[in-house]
Design a protein around this motif. Structure first.
Motif, PDB file in Angstrom:
ATOM      1  N   UNK B 104       0.810  -1.221   0.000  1.00 30.57           N
ATOM      2  CA  UNK B 104       0.000   0.000   0.000  1.00 30.57           C
ATOM      3  C   UNK B 104       0.839   1.265   0.000  1.00 30.57           C
ATOM      4  N   UNK B 105       2.119   1.119   0.332  1.00 31.02           N
ATOM      5  CA  UNK B 105       2.933   2.322   0.496  1.00 31.02           C
ATOM      6  C   UNK B 105       3.673   2.678  -0.789  1.00 31.02           C
ATOM      7  N   UNK B 106       3.909   3.969  -0.964  1.00 29.73           N
ATOM      8  CA  UNK B 106       4.695   4.425  -2.105  1.00 29.73           C
ATOM      9  C   UNK B 106       6.173   4.173  -1.814  1.00 29.73           C
ATOM     10  N   UNK B 107       6.956   4.202  -2.880  1.00 28.11           N
ATOM     11  CA  UNK B 107       8.399   4.031  -2.731  1.00 28.11           C
ATOM     12  C   UNK B 107       8.962   5.078  -1.764  1.00 28.11           C
ATOM     13  N   UNK B 108       8.474   6.301  -1.885  1.00 23.46           N
ATOM     14  CA  UNK B 108       8.937   7.368  -0.986  1.00 23.46           C
ATOM     15  C   UNK B 108       8.713   6.983   0.481  1.00 23.46           C
ATOM     16  N   UNK B 109       7.498   6.528   0.789  1.00 22.40           N
ATOM     17  CA  UNK B 109       7.175   6.159   2.171  1.00 22.40           C
ATOM     18  C   UNK B 109       7.992   4.951   2.623  1.00 22.40           C
ATOM     19  N   UNK B 110       8.171   3.986   1.729  1.00 21.43           N
ATOM     20  CA  UNK B 110       8.898   2.772   2.095  1.00 21.43           C
ATOM     21  C   UNK B 110      10.346   3.076   2.462  1.00 21.43           C
ATOM     22  N   UNK B 111      10.957   3.959   1.692  1.00 18.15           N
ATOM     23  CA  UNK B 111      12.373   4.245   1.932  1.00 18.15           C
ATOM     24  C   UNK B 111      12.534   5.241   3.082  1.00 18.15           C
ATOM     25  N   UNK B 112      11.492   6.055   3.297  1.00 14.38           N
ATOM     26  CA  UNK B 112      11.535   7.041   4.373  1.00 14.38           C
ATOM     27  C   UNK B 112      11.346   6.373   5.744  1.00 14.38           C
ATOM     28  N   UNK B 113      10.579   5.277   5.747  1.00  9.64           N
ATOM     29  CA  UNK B 113      10.184   4.604   6.984  1.00  9.64           C
ATOM     30  C   UNK B 113      11.341   4.368   7.976  1.00  9.64           C
ATOM     31  N   UNK B 114      12.466   3.780   7.528  1.00 10.08           N
ATOM     32  CA  UNK B 114      13.561   3.539   8.488  1.00 10.08           C
ATOM     33  C   UNK B 114      14.065   4.836   9.130  1.00 10.08           C
ATOM     34  N   UNK B 115      14.021   5.940   8.392  1.00  8.80           N
ATOM     35  CA  UNK B 115      14.446   7.223   8.969  1.00  8.80           C
ATOM     36  C   UNK B 115      13.519   7.627  10.104  1.00  8.80           C
ATOM     37  N   UNK B 116      12.224   7.401   9.894  1.00  4.05           N
ATOM     38  CA  UNK B 116      11.247   7.757  10.918  1.00  4.05           C
ATOM     39  C   UNK B 116      11.418   6.855  12.136  1.00  4.05           C
ATOM     40  N   UNK B 117      11.529   5.552  11.879  1.00  5.34           N
ATOM     41  CA  UNK B 117      11.687   4.584  12.968  1.00  5.34           C
ATOM     42  C   UNK B 117      12.901   4.938  13.827  1.00  5.34           C
ATOM     43  N   UNK B 118      13.999   5.280  13.156  1.00  7.53           N
ATOM     44  CA  UNK B 118      15.233   5.554  13.900  1.00  7.53           C
ATOM     45  C   UNK B 118      15.375   7.029  14.255  1.00  7.53           C
ATOM     46  N   UNK B 119      14.296   7.796  14.064  1.00  9.68           N
ATOM     47  CA  UNK B 119      14.300   9.222  14.404  1.00  9.68           C
ATOM     48  C   UNK B 119      15.501   9.943  13.788  1.00  9.68           C
ATOM     49  N   UNK B 120      15.702   9.671  12.492  1.00 15.21           N
ATOM     50  CA  UNK B 120      16.770  10.356  11.771  1.00 15.21           C
ATOM     51  C   UNK B 120      16.117  11.303  10.770  1.00 15.21           C
ATOM     52  N   UNK B 121      16.767  12.401  10.486  1.00 16.36           N
ATOM     53  CA  UNK B 121      16.201  13.373   9.559  1.00 16.36           C
ATOM     54  C   UNK B 121      15.256  14.284  10.305  1.00 16.36           C
ATOM     55  N   UNK B 122      15.606  15.533  10.448  1.00 13.16           N
ATOM     56  CA  UNK B 122      14.846  16.431  11.318  1.00 13.16           C
ATOM     57  C   UNK B 122      13.504  16.824  10.721  1.00 13.16           C
ATOM     58  N   UNK B 145      10.805   9.798 -10.746  1.00 10.11           N
ATOM     59  CA  UNK B 145       9.986   8.857 -11.505  1.00 10.11           C
ATOM     60  C   UNK B 145       9.563   7.653 -10.678  1.00 10.11           C
ATOM     61  N   UNK B 146      10.283   7.408  -9.593  1.00 11.97           N
ATOM     62  CA  UNK B 146      10.037   6.187  -8.836  1.00 11.97           C
ATOM     63  C   UNK B 146       9.340   6.426  -7.511  1.00 11.97           C
ATOM     64  N   UNK B 147       9.531   7.617  -6.918  1.00 10.88           N
ATOM     65  CA  UNK B 147       9.110   7.763  -5.528  1.00 10.88           C
ATOM     66  C   UNK B 147       7.593   7.674  -5.340  1.00 10.88           C
ATOM     67  N   UNK B 148       6.821   7.951  -6.389  1.00 10.12           N
ATOM     68  CA  UNK B 148       5.374   7.873  -6.244  1.00 10.12           C
ATOM     69  C   UNK B 148       4.801   6.496  -6.518  1.00 10.12           C
ATOM     70  N   UNK B 149       5.638   5.590  -7.032  1.00 16.72           N
ATOM     71  CA  UNK B 149       5.101   4.280  -7.418  1.00 16.72           C
ATOM     72  C   UNK B 149       4.892   3.369  -6.221  1.00 16.72           C
ATOM     73  N   UNK B 150       3.987   2.412  -6.414  1.00 19.25           N
ATOM     74  CA  UNK B 150       3.791   1.377  -5.409  1.00 19.25           C
ATOM     75  C   UNK B 150       4.488   0.095  -5.883  1.00 19.25           C
ATOM     76  N   UNK B 151       4.747  -0.836  -4.940  1.00 19.81           N
ATOM     77  CA  UNK B 151       5.545  -2.012  -5.299  1.00 19.81           C
ATOM     78  C   UNK B 151       5.077  -2.740  -6.563  1.00 19.81           C
TER      79      UNK B 151
END
Ligand code: ADP
Ligand code: ADP
Ligand code: MG
Ligand code: MG
Lengths: 330, 268
Positions: B104-122, B145-151
């Protein structure tokens, strides 16, 4: 190898049903090939190129509402007969004259029956009805796939994946088919188990009676096992040749790139390449050679027309404008 | 270069008995060192204990005895929040790029997720630019071209690149890749492996598990051959494949289909 022809496929086209309302998708496009008695044909290419669809269409295992055209002749008998696309003759051939082993076969054995009982059901009626003969035949089949007789008493879950896949091969062989269709039979297995299963297939072919079509995305594996290879791309056959011709003098740029992407022992990382891009979706219409967008040798004509297969050597056919032009110059 | 990455000493992993059977000793006294800047491969047939080691490193399998340390920190001694914090330096890339990504998640959200989990990126802005950078790094370019796509809008190879991007974005010291290319076509395998190699060149350590010996030999500096829970051979990759010293390694080599060598029995 100039053997007698067992299977002859001409101008095979397959359309698969798409989502409701959408037009059918043209998956297999004008594919022709033959398999001689005792011969092993490998069908290779990336996933999504129509290998499985080609194979399954030979035995009527396509989904309902699939459409098939062309001709499929086994021992001279036309299995399609123009009439029903999933005709009874295909289904009859499967099981009796043609055995099928899929990647998933090892997981589709019936969990509640012992292996021996499942195998008996596949025997020809005259063998099945004689209990002693049937048991002997089951043990014989197990032996042919390198399994001890005690496996007949086992339930599928008591066997490893490699053993279950050998049981699946034994099951496919039970009615003594002339042709075995194997779709990625070892893809789910690790290297050592894969080698054992391939050895079993090799030994089954030793007497020259059984023909095999092996579908595999693993070019090195197919080249090791098969006599001839057919390379598929975007639903079409783009190259046909003997396996040595493929490994040493491949003609199609796609085949050459597949070879370059296949790591061999002792290769260095910079020698292992990938093929940029991906095979096109078959649901989208495109003109020209389907490989053109990824092809390092493309030129003017390639975007406009689809190349036909041309003979460029002994038993060597290639569908590529670059090769054909060079062939004329040579 | 920090001198020490991952250090595993006398690792034993038992799984409890099932249905009256005996317990399984999956890993039986393994010692392994992985320095920063190294690309090490573990090869061996299925069931030899490779994934158990990877899972134990990631804290996903319990360790029966032995020690797994990262720098000076013994990971097996940590629990809860402290364990999670220490393991931030470790990232896992799994075998199946189809299962690994939330559809259900976009590529942007999928790759961003670890940053959120580890509280990285202000800020969201900063995270977004790091995602773009990570996508470009793994060859998903241009990232826009990729960040909006879903798996489902990606090929298998592209999905695995997304997994690699999600692992690399937190800048881990160690990347554990458990059969990262087994499910992929050969045509795209090299691409993913070159990504892991590039992260190694930036100073990370990479531990790759595979049963594909030719690929492992091409990309890894060192190879570890496992059989029945133990290391049976270990050494520089080329030495191991060209001059194996253990019988099992030879078996593994013989079982490997090669384009050069055809089986003599296959008719011609
Ligand atoms: N029911 C279907 N409708 C539309 N397209 C399909 C359907 N089934 C398979 N395909 C497509 O057909 C193509 C060929 O599939 P397949 O024969 O399985 O290829 P291969 O075995 O070479 O991987 C793929 O691109 C796949 O997405
Ligand atoms: N969660 C588990 N529970 C019980 N046994 C397991 C579990 N995971 C793995 N095993 C067993 O441990 C052994 C090693 O498995 P694994 O580490 O997955 O090997 P590999 O990754 O080399 O295939 C196998 O015998 C396997 O059946
Ligand atoms: Mg297939
Ligand atoms: Mg594993």
């Amino acid at each position: 190898m100039a053997s007698e022809t067992l299977l002859e496929v001409r101008d095979l086209n397959v359309w698969l049903p798409a989502a409701a309302g959408a037009p059918r998708v043209h998956i297999v496009r004008d594919v022709s090939f033959t398999v001689g008695r005792g011969e092993r044909l490998g069908v290779v290419g990336e996933s999504g190129c129509g290998k499985s669809t080609t194979l399954l269409s030979l035995v009527g295992l396509l989904p309902a509402r699939a459409a098939v055209s062309g001709s499929i002749r086994l021992d001279g008998v036309d299995l399609l007969g123009g009439a029903s696309p999933r005709g009874e003759r295909l289904a009859t051939a499967r099981g009796r004259d043609v055995g099928v082993v899929l990647q998933s076969s090892m997981n589709t054995l019936n969990p509640v029956y012992r292996v021996g009982r499942q195998m008996m059901e596949g025997l020809r009626p005259e063998v099945r009805t004689d209990a002693r003969r049937a048991r002997a035949r089951v043990h014989d089949l197990l032996e042919r796939v390198g399994l001890p007789p005690r496996v007949a008493r086992a339930y599928p879950h008591e066997l490893s994946g490699g053993m279950r896949q050998r049981v699946a091969i034994a099951l496919a062989l039970a009615p003594e088919p002339k042709l075995l269709l194997a779709d990625e039979p070892t893809t789910a297995l690790d290297t050592i188990v894969q080698a054992r299963v391939m050895e079993v297939l090799d030994s089954l072919c030793a007497d020259g009676q059984l023909s095999v079509i092996l579908v595999s995305h693993h070019l090195a594996l197919a080249a090791r096992f098969c006599d001839r290879l057919m390379v598929m791309y975007a639903g079409r056959a783009v190259e046909h040749a003997g396996r040595d011709t493929i490994s040493t003098r491949a003609g199609h740029p796609y085949t050459r790139l597949l070879l370059a992407a296949t790591a061999d022992i002792g290769m260095r990382k910079d020698d292992v390449v990938s093929i940029p891009g991906a095979p096109p979706s078959l649901a989208l219409a495109h003109e020209g050679c389907p490989f053109e967008p990824r092809c390092p040798e493309r030129f003017g004509d390639c975007a406009d027309r689809v190349p036909t297969l041309d003979q460029i050597g002994v038993d060597h056919h290639v569908g590529c404008f670059a090769r054909q032009t060079k062939g004329h110059l040579a | 270069m920090r001198p020490l990455g991952l250090n595993i000493r006398d690792l034993v992993i038992d799984y409890p008995a099932r249905r009256g059977g005996a317990k399984t000793r999956a890993v039986d006294g393994v010692n392994l060192r992985l320095d920063r800047g190294e690309f090490v491969g573990i090869v061996g047939e299925s069931g030899s204990g490779k994934s158990s080691i990877a899972n134990a490193i990631m804290g996903l399998a319990s360790v029966t005895s032995g020690e797994i340390s990262l720098g000076d920190t013994d990971l097996t001694a940590l629990r809860g929040k402290r364990a999670r914090h220490a393991r931030r330096a470790l990232q896992l890339v799994m075998q199946d790029p189809f299962e690994a990504l939330d559809p259900h998640l976009s590529v942007l959200r999928l790759v961003e997720e670890p940053l959120i989990v580890h509280k990285m990126g202000r800020s969201k802005q900063e995270r977004r630019s790091r995602v773009r950078e990570a996508l470009e790094q793994v060859g998903l370019s241009p990232a826009e071209d990729f960040e909006g796509r879903r798996p489902h809008e990606l090929s298998g190879g592209q999905r695995q690149r997304v997994c690699v991007a999600a692992a690399l974005i937190v800048n881990p010291d160690v990347v554990i890749a458990d059969e990262p290319v087994s499910m992929l076509d050969v045509s795209v395998r090299a691409g993913v492996l070159h990504m892991l190699d590039a992260s190694r060149r930036r100073g990370n350590a990479v531990l790759m598990i595979t049963h594909d010996l030719p690929t492992a030999a091409a990309f890894c500096d060192r190879l570890i051959v496992m059989h029945q829970g133990r290391i049976v051979e270990e050494g520089p990759s080329l030495r191991v494949v060209q001059d194996p010293s253990h019988q099992y390694t030879r078996e593994l080599l013989d079982a490997t289909p090669a384009l050069g060598a055809h089986s003599p029995s296959a008719g011609s």
